[in-house]
Design a protein around this motif. Structure first.
Motif, PDB file in Angstrom:
ATOM      1  N   CYS A  94       0.918  -1.159   0.256  1.00 19.12           N
ATOM      2  CA  CYS A  94       0.091   0.007   0.057  1.00 19.12           C
ATOM      3  C   CYS A  94       0.958   1.418  -0.167  1.00 19.12           C
ATOM      4  O   CYS A  94       0.786   2.033   0.955  1.00 19.12           O
ATOM      5  CB  CYS A  94      -0.801   0.214   1.144  1.00 19.12           C
ATOM      6  SG  CYS A  94      -2.102   1.429   1.051  1.00 19.12           S
TER       7      CYS A  94
ATOM      8  N   ASP B  45      -6.884  -2.992  -2.972  1.00 13.18           N
ATOM      9  CA  ASP B  45      -6.732  -1.501  -2.886  1.00 13.18           C
ATOM     10  C   ASP B  45      -5.938  -1.178  -1.531  1.00 13.18           C
ATOM     11  O   ASP B  45      -5.721  -1.975  -0.760  1.00 13.18           O
ATOM     12  CB  ASP B  45      -8.064  -0.773  -3.038  1.00 13.18           C
ATOM     13  CG  ASP B  45      -9.240  -0.871  -2.004  1.00 13.18           C
ATOM     14  OD1 ASP B  45      -8.625  -1.493  -0.630  1.00 13.18           O
ATOM     15  OD2 ASP B  45     -10.386  -0.683  -2.021  1.00 13.18           O
ATOM     16  N   CYS B  46      -5.954   0.334  -1.287  1.00 13.39           N
ATOM     17  CA  CYS B  46      -5.575   0.744   0.186  1.00 13.39           C
ATOM     18  C   CYS B  46      -5.956   0.268   1.072  1.00 13.39           C
ATOM     19  O   CYS B  46      -5.465   0.049   2.215  1.00 13.39           O
ATOM     20  CB  CYS B  46      -5.451   2.284  -0.078  1.00 13.39           C
ATOM     21  SG  CYS B  46      -4.755   3.169  -1.433  1.00 13.39           S
TER      22      CYS B  46
ATOM     23  N   LYS C  79      -0.959   1.830  -6.393  1.00 15.57           N
ATOM     24  CA  LYS C  79      -1.032   2.086  -4.810  1.00 15.57           C
ATOM     25  C   LYS C  79       0.282   2.700  -4.514  1.00 15.57           C
ATOM     26  O   LYS C  79       0.306   3.439  -3.473  1.00 15.57           O
ATOM     27  CB  LYS C  79      -1.200   0.752  -4.031  1.00 15.57           C
ATOM     28  CG  LYS C  79      -2.486   0.219  -4.477  1.00 15.57           C
ATOM     29  CD  LYS C  79      -2.934  -0.972  -3.639  1.00 15.57           C
ATOM     30  CE  LYS C  79      -1.950  -2.073  -3.659  1.00 15.57           C
ATOM     31  NZ  LYS C  79      -2.347  -3.246  -2.814  1.00 15.57           N
TER      32      LYS C  79
ATOM     33  N   CYS D 240      -1.713   5.568  -2.719  1.00 11.04           N
ATOM     34  CA  CYS D 240      -1.833   5.069  -1.293  1.00 11.04           C
ATOM     35  C   CYS D 240      -0.764   5.677  -0.350  1.00 11.04           C
ATOM     36  O   CYS D 240      -0.722   5.304   0.896  1.00 11.04           O
ATOM     37  CB  CYS D 240      -2.048   3.680  -1.153  1.00 11.04           C
ATOM     38  SG  CYS D 240      -3.198   2.884  -2.019  1.00 11.04           S
TER      39      CYS D 240
END
Length: 359
Positions: free
Chosen positions: A22, A51-52, A165, A169
């Motif tokens: 992340c 995802d984050c 990411k 992120c």
């Protein structure tokens, strides 16, 4: 952990699972991470990416129509050999901004927005995948990014929504970014999603080779003797400097090149500072961070302007780096945005800071 499953049927992801970091490449981070199982062949589906927040998006087949949020994700897809699937982009690269044949391909991609793509254009694009480079999780690009689709709207339009990411992120990272493992993980993930794993593996291997060579050449330099380094984000404005903190990929680029980011004590991706803060740091070297203008002449003009500002501004002309002419003319994008050229930038910085050591 919630899951978003696409492609018709729900699957239990085992062999195809990809868990990328992340946005954090530090040794103590959860970043890096390529495939946890499975083969490297291009036909390995289903594939999941996270995802984050750890939520999964699952692909049962390669996407056919892709929209990219900006030039960085577009460039990665072009380098992976999936550029023919990209039907639109935001923040398009200027003509000549990408190297060689990539530039010609990029110029053929429809521009859906000169900046952030309007919500209705994303949802009405006909894409089955949107690659997002800079959205903050939870806000989906809020904080000045304009009106953007919700996850429910993406799903209703049949669009899978994934992130680069290492950039998107970055601010959420829990530790400093000191290597390119998260960037490499993004490339690996995109390769798995688009069925270009073999090419992704080649790109990552090439990056590692360059960075490892620099590490070998300068790795024995004690931390205290490594030159201090300031990334001057000329594009962000000069009234108040926007500085690179330790959660930004540029911090990794600077660190790997054998330098010390003077704002590495800032636990964010970027922040606004004062020129008095820069003066207090008094860096040994300054990178002139300007965006690629598309031609050598236009780039030179932009670099000249940035350097002249530092040399004539009362707040900066007395800095050691300015007085000694210690400037690096290396583009902003290849330093601050995740991509294959991050490794090239590591090499370019190291060659300047350690002449004779880095080949």
């Amino acid at each position: 952990m919630r899951s978003r499953v696409w492609g018709g049927t729900a699957v239990v992801v085992l062999g195809g699972l990809l868990v990328a970091g992340c946005g954090s490449g530090g040794k103590g981070a959860s970043g890096g991470g390529g495939e946890t199982a499975g083969r490297a062949g291009s036909g390995d589906y289903p594939v999941s990416v996270t995802d984050c927040m750890g939520d999964k998006t699952t692909f049962s087949e390669a996407p056919k129509k892709i929209v990219t949020s900006n030039a960085s994700s577009l460039e990665l897809l072009l380098r992976l050999g999936a550029g023919d699937k990209v039907i639109g982009t935001g923040f398009p690269p200027g003509k000549g901004a990408l190297p060689g044949a990539l530039d010609a391909q990029a110029q053929k991609v429809s521009v859906l927005g000169k900046g952030v793509i309007p919500k209705e254009k994303i949802l009405g694009s006909g894409a089955d995948l949107y690659v997002d480079t800079f959205a903050a999780m939870g806000g989906m690009g809020g904080g000045g990014m304009g009106d953007v689709p919700t996850e429910a709207e993406y799903k209703a339009a049949g669009i899978k929504h994934i992130y680069l990411k290492s950039t998107a992120c970055a601010a959420r990272s829990k530790s400093p970014v000191t290597d390119l493992s998260a960037v490499e993980a993004d490339i690996t993930s995109l390769g798995a999603v688009t069925g270009t794993r073999a090419r992704a593996k080649e790109l990552v291997a090439g990056m590692k080779e360059k960075v490892d060579a620099v590490r070998k050449a300068v790795g024995d330099t004690p931390e205290g003797k490594r030159p201090t380094y300031f990334f001057f984000d000329y594009e962000a404005g000069t009234k108040q400097p926007t500085v690179i903190c330790n959660r930004q990929v540029a911090n990794a680029v600077i660190t790997l090149a054998g330098a010390r980011n003077v704002f590495a004590d800032c636990n964010s991706d970027r922040k606004q500072a004062g020129w008095e803060d820069v003066i207090a740091k008094n860096p040994d070297w300054i990178q002139l961070g300007v965006r690629n203008r598309g031609s050598e002449a236009a780039n030179k003009k932009a670099f000249d302007e940035a350097q002249q500002w530092l040399e004539t501004n009362p707040a900066t002309k007395g800095l050691t780096a300015v007085k000694e002419g210690h400037f690096l003319r290396i583009g902003s994008e290849q330093t601050t945005i995740a991509g294959v050229e991050n490794a090239d930038t590591v090499e370019a910085i190291a060659k300047t800071l350690y002449p004779g050591k880095v080949g």
